[in-house]
Design an enzyme around this catalytic site. Structure first.
Site, PDB file in Angstrom:
ATOM      1  N   SER A  57     138.831 -52.069  71.677  1.00  0.00           N
ATOM      2  CA  SER A  57     140.187 -51.604  71.951  1.00  0.00           C
ATOM      3  C   SER A  57     140.462 -51.754  73.444  1.00  0.00           C
ATOM      4  CB  SER A  57     140.345 -50.149  71.524  1.00  0.00           C
ATOM      5  OG  SER A  57     140.145 -50.019  70.125  1.00  0.00           O
ATOM      6  N   GLY A  58     141.712 -51.553  73.831  1.00  0.00           N
ATOM      7  CA  GLY A  58     142.090 -51.709  75.242  1.00  0.00           C
ATOM      8  C   GLY A  58     142.758 -53.022  75.546  1.00  0.00           C
ATOM      9  N   ASP A 114     130.449 -59.131  70.206  1.00  0.00           N
ATOM     10  CA  ASP A 114     131.293 -59.569  69.093  1.00  0.00           C
ATOM     11  C   ASP A 114     130.586 -60.618  68.249  1.00  0.00           C
ATOM     12  OD1 ASP A 114     133.230 -57.860  69.969  1.00  0.00           O
ATOM     13  OD2 ASP A 114     134.537 -59.386  70.809  1.00  0.00           O
ATOM     14  N   HIS A 221     137.800 -57.365  80.394  1.00  0.00           N
ATOM     15  CA  HIS A 221     137.097 -56.086  80.251  1.00  0.00           C
ATOM     16  C   HIS A 221     136.870 -55.423  81.602  1.00  0.00           C
ATOM     17  CE1 HIS A 221     135.902 -58.539  76.720  1.00  0.00           C
ATOM     18  NE2 HIS A 221     136.171 -57.407  76.080  1.00  0.00           N
ATOM     19  N   ASP A 401     163.886 -43.341  96.321  1.00  0.00           N
ATOM     20  CA  ASP A 401     163.746 -44.791  96.382  1.00  0.00           C
ATOM     21  C   ASP A 401     163.674 -45.327  97.801  1.00  0.00           C
ATOM     22  OD1 ASP A 401     166.333 -44.151  96.917  1.00  0.00           O
ATOM     23  OD2 ASP A 401     167.251 -45.607  95.571  1.00  0.00           O
ATOM     24  N   GLY A 402     164.354 -44.709  98.753  1.00  0.00           N
ATOM     25  CA  GLY A 402     164.193 -45.072 100.156  1.00  0.00           C
ATOM     26  C   GLY A 402     164.698 -46.443 100.532  1.00  0.00           C
ATOM     27  N   SER A 447     175.472 -48.884  95.886  1.00  0.00           N
ATOM     28  CA  SER A 447     176.292 -48.944  97.097  1.00  0.00           C
ATOM     29  C   SER A 447     177.154 -50.195  97.101  1.00  0.00           C
ATOM     30  CB  SER A 447     175.407 -48.924  98.342  1.00  0.00           C
ATOM     31  OG  SER A 447     174.724 -47.703  98.461  1.00  0.00           O
ATOM     32  N   THR A 494     177.517 -37.412  98.482  1.00  0.00           N
ATOM     33  CA  THR A 494     177.465 -38.861  98.404  1.00  0.00           C
ATOM     34  C   THR A 494     178.270 -39.453  99.557  1.00  0.00           C
ATOM     35  OG1 THR A 494     179.477 -39.132  97.087  1.00  0.00           O
ATOM     36  CG2 THR A 494     177.428 -38.701  95.866  1.00  0.00           C
TER      37      THR A 494
END
Length: 578
Positions: A57-58, A114, A221, A401-402, A447, A494
């Site tokens: 899995s993964g 496997d 992996h 967000d800057g 903006s 704003t």
């Protein structure tokens, strides 16, 4: 320190993940007592070949995401990055045999665990009289010199699932399917690069990369690759990948030459953003086509991941028309993409933009005093915004967000570039309309949209006249448009707060005998005071409205920017003695 994962438990995460997939897909069923998923319509496969695959899995959506008509019959899943148990593999083989299938093909990636576990289950099933064949897929193109273990099985395995599934659906026998997919597997290669490692639930990352490094030729992996390269532009990284994959001196290369037709897979290794995936896909297609390679099909998405690894693998499969028909065959597998059944290469990828309506001619002389004064105002506004970039970004980081300063600087640079093309229109309506289009196209973000709306609406009252009352009406029209579509109101913290305060003062221009500079100066001061007052406001609109007011102890960056723009306009007009 172990990584954070959204799981119920480390021990049960593989079971829970498979159960979740089955719960959401009525076409799948779990095999009781085993970590095995099977088609829910197994009885319909009587007289046909069954296809089983799997592994640790993964790697989701591999392998269970590719169960369905036209692809896999079932999947056996191990724990994360661990080969599945022999008993579960054998149980899956027995389950499909008991519904009357005429044989089973095991499609196995080339990893020791496997090979051993699927191989042992195959031998046990054959001892019970069940016809079972096994193909081991090794499509890794990383190693220039092949080792005894051979090439690792990577994302190209998914293409084998598709080809084998189409053949089985068409009623082809076990021996022929085995032979044909074995031949196909020799005509493909895969290479991965990553910006980071991954971490098995409950464990630390498997390797570390410095910020300027990229791992190339890694497996799925979390194992390290064959080479580390310096971070570079995507075009350069893709070029290096394709060079390595197609280099004839590389023992694991794909023999792609000018004129070759390929299926391209751009596979997200788990943690790459879709934006980056698009950039990579574009780079891969351009690079291949520049080499004279025909891209018959392009598959872009997450097909075989390595948990959260921020990386990508490219797979190339040499194809002809018969093989393409198998790739194109219908499937109900949930993770197989809806791929257009036409060649990617040779398609027209753009169309001409619509013709813009003719503008009314500017009645003012080009390059006249009004135009020159407008250029000076715009240049000062641009210089002001560029100087505020870092400050505005710092203020904006409180909202998460800057990028407010970056957005305004992008607008400033776009205006500067526009001014170099020639003098701006002297007509206020045309000037505001041109600026609106420019900001909508170049500024970006909310903006850009808000300024675009403001300028578009403000231009309308100035069509008939450009006296002071008309300019006040233009300000009102712009503010109304911003409120209508932006859903902000005065006091919502704003950019509207600054502009609204200035607009209220500009109403004085509607009075006979109003002093231009006195009113404008008062409007600018009101805008600056309103910007500062946002420091104490609770955000009611915009991204900051999702942040606790306790964390917003600085003025709103949009309001600060708007006030600074008005100040720059005033200072230039005063210096010109308008």
């Amino acid at each position: 320190m172990t990584s954070k994962k959204l799981v119920n438990s480390v021990a049960g995460c593989a079971d829970d993940a498979l159960a979740g997939l089955v719960a959401c897909n009525p076409n799948l069923q779990l095999l009781q007592g085993h970590r095995v998923a099977l088609r829910s319509d197994l009885d319909s496969l009587k007289g046909r070949v069954a296809l089983l695959s799997g592994g640790g899995s993964g790697h989701e959506p591999a392998h269970a995401g590719f169960i369905g008509k036209g692809m896999l019959t079932g999947v056996i899943a191990g724990a994360v990055f661990t080969s599945p148990a022999v008993g579960s593999i054998l149980a899956a083989i027995r389950a499909v045999a008991q519904v009357g299938t005429v044989g089973t093909l095991l499609i196995v990636k080339n990893y020791t665990g496997d090979r051993l576990n699927f191989g042992l289950a195959r031998e046990q099933a054959r001892a019970e009289g069940i016809p079972v064949e096994m193909v081991v897929i090794g499509d890794d193109s990383a190693f220039a010199v092949l080792k005894k273990a051979g090439r690792r099985g990577l994302c190209g395995t998914v293409l084998i699932h598709k080809v084998a599934g189409a053949l089985a659906e068409a009623g082809v026998g076990l021996e022929e399917i085995t032979q044909r997919v074995s031949a196909v597997a020799k005509a493909m290669g895969t290479l991965g690069v990553s910006l980071s490692s991954c971490s098995v639930p409950g464990s630390r990352p498997t390797f570390e990369l410095s910020p300027d490094e990229v791992e190339m030729g890694l497996g799925i992996h979390g194992e390290a690759g064959v080479r580390r390269i310096k971070m570079a532009a995507t075009d350069e990284i893709v070029r290096l990948m394709l060079d390595h994959m197609t280099d004839a001196s590389n023992a694991s290369h794909v023999p792609v030459r000018p004129g070759s037709s390929v299926v391209l897979m751009v596979n997200n290794l788990g943690g790459l953003s879709f934006l980056e995936l698009g950039v990579l896909a574009d780079a891969a297609i351009r690079s291949l086509e520049a080499r004279g390679v025909n891209i018959a099909r392009a598959l872009v998405g997450t097909f075989m991941s390595a948990l959260e690894m921020a990386g990508v693998s490219l797979t190339l499969l040499l194809v002809d028309d018969p093989l393409l028909k198998l790739i194109d065959a219908e499937t109900t597998a949930a993770a197989w993409p809806n791929v257009a059944r036409v060649s990617v290469t040779g398609q027209k990828r753009s169309r001409a933009a619509p013709v813009e309506p003719q503008e009314a001619p500017d009645s003012s002389a080009p390059g006249g005093s009004t135009s020159k004064r407008t250029a000076l105002v715009l240049e000062r506004v641009c210089a002001t915004l560029l100087g505020l970039e870092k400050h505005l970004n710092a203020l904006d980081r409180a909202a998460g967000d800057g990028d407010c300063g970056t957005t305004h600087s992008r607008a400033a640079r776009a205006i500067q570039a526009w001014l170099k093309e020639g003098p701006p229109p002297a007509s206020p309506t045309q000037l505001l309309s041109k600026l609106s289009v420019l900001l909508l196209e170049k500024m970006g973000g909310s903006s850009g949209a808000l300024y675009g709306l403001f300028l578009t609406a403000a231009a309308q009252p100035l069509k008939a006249t450009t006296d002071l009352p008309a300019w006040s009406a233009a300000m009102d029209a712009g503010l109304e448009a911003m409120q209508k579509y932006g859903k902000a109101a005065p006091g919502d913290r704003t950019m509207l707060d600054s502009l609204w305060a200035a607009g209220q003062e500009l109403h004085a221009w509607k009075r006979p005998g109003a002093d231009f500079f006195q009113v404008l100066s008062k409007a600018v001061k009101s805008a600056e005071a309103a910007a500062e007052a946002t420091r104490n406001m609770e955000a009611g609109a915009g991204r900051a409205s999702y942040i606790s007011s306790a964390q917003l102890d600085q003025p709103d960056p949009g309001a600060v920017a708007a006030a600074a723009i008005l100040r720059a306009i005033l200072e230039v007009l005063e210096s010109q003695g308008v």
